[in-house]
Structure formats: structure tokens, C-alpha cells
Design a protein around this motif. Structure first.
Motif, PDB file in Angstrom:
ATOM      1  N   GLU A  19       0.821  -1.180   0.010  1.00  0.00           N
ATOM      2  CA  GLU A  19      -0.210  -0.128  -0.123  1.00  0.00           C
ATOM      3  C   GLU A  19       0.706   1.193  -0.070  1.00  0.00           C
ATOM      4  N   ASP A  20       0.627   2.154  -0.832  1.00  0.00           N
ATOM      5  CA  ASP A  20       1.532   3.233  -1.038  1.00  0.00           C
ATOM      6  C   ASP A  20       2.737   3.105  -1.387  1.00  0.00           C
ATOM      7  N   ALA A  51      -3.476  -2.859  -5.030  1.00  0.00           N
ATOM      8  CA  ALA A  51      -3.446  -2.297  -3.773  1.00  0.00           C
ATOM      9  C   ALA A  51      -3.811  -0.686  -4.435  1.00  0.00           C
ATOM     10  N   ARG A  52      -3.144  -0.136  -5.405  1.00  0.00           N
ATOM     11  CA  ARG A  52      -3.623   1.256  -5.871  1.00  0.00           C
ATOM     12  C   ARG A  52      -5.019   1.416  -6.345  1.00  0.00           C
ATOM     13  N   ALA A  55      -7.494   1.250  -3.565  1.00  0.00           N
ATOM     14  CA  ALA A  55      -7.506   2.768  -2.874  1.00  0.00           C
ATOM     15  C   ALA A  55      -8.415   3.574  -4.100  1.00  0.00           C
TER      16      ALA A  55
END
Ligand code: FES
Length: 62
Positions: A19-20, A51-52, A55
Motif C-alpha cells: 500500500e502506497d 493495492a492502488r 484505493a
């Protein structure tokens, strides 16, 4: 499930660090390891991408 056999990294550990993350290398650094054979790199890149995507999708749904 192991994603990176060389470093014994499991999918949960990678997802938590993906994540990130800006790159696959960053995920390895966060896990305190380095890539070795490189076979897992496409899978980890996909996990960062997922994960992006999550989000963005989660923010859009709110
Ligand atoms: S399987 Fe990840 S570096 Fe070899």
C-alpha cells in the motif's frame, strides 16, 4: 501463501507493505529484504497495482 520464495515473504506481508509503495524495490525495503532471483517481481508489481486500484475504487465508492 509464499510469493517470494527466496526471502520467505508471504502474500499478507507483501500486501501490507504494498500500500502506497512506489516500486517493487520499496516493498522489499519495507520487508527488510532485497530481491534475489527476481521471479516474484511481476507478482509483487501486480500486488502494488491492485493495492492502488483498491484505493481508487474505495475512494470513488465513498
Ligand atoms: S522469489 Fe522473490 S527474489 Fe526470488
Amino acid at each position: 501463501m509464499y510469493v517470494c520464495i527466496c526471502n520467505a515473504l508471504k502474500d499478507r506481508q507483501i500486501k501490507a507493505n504494498a500500500e502506497d509503495a512506489k516500486s517493487v524495490g520499496e516493498v522489499f525495503r519495507r520487508c527488510g529484504t532485497r530481491p534475489q532471483c527476481g521471479k516474484c517481481l511481476p507478482d509483487i508489481a501486480k500486488m502494488i497495482e491492485d493495492a492502488r486500484g483498491c484505493a481508487h475504487a474505495c475512494l470513488a465508492a465513498e
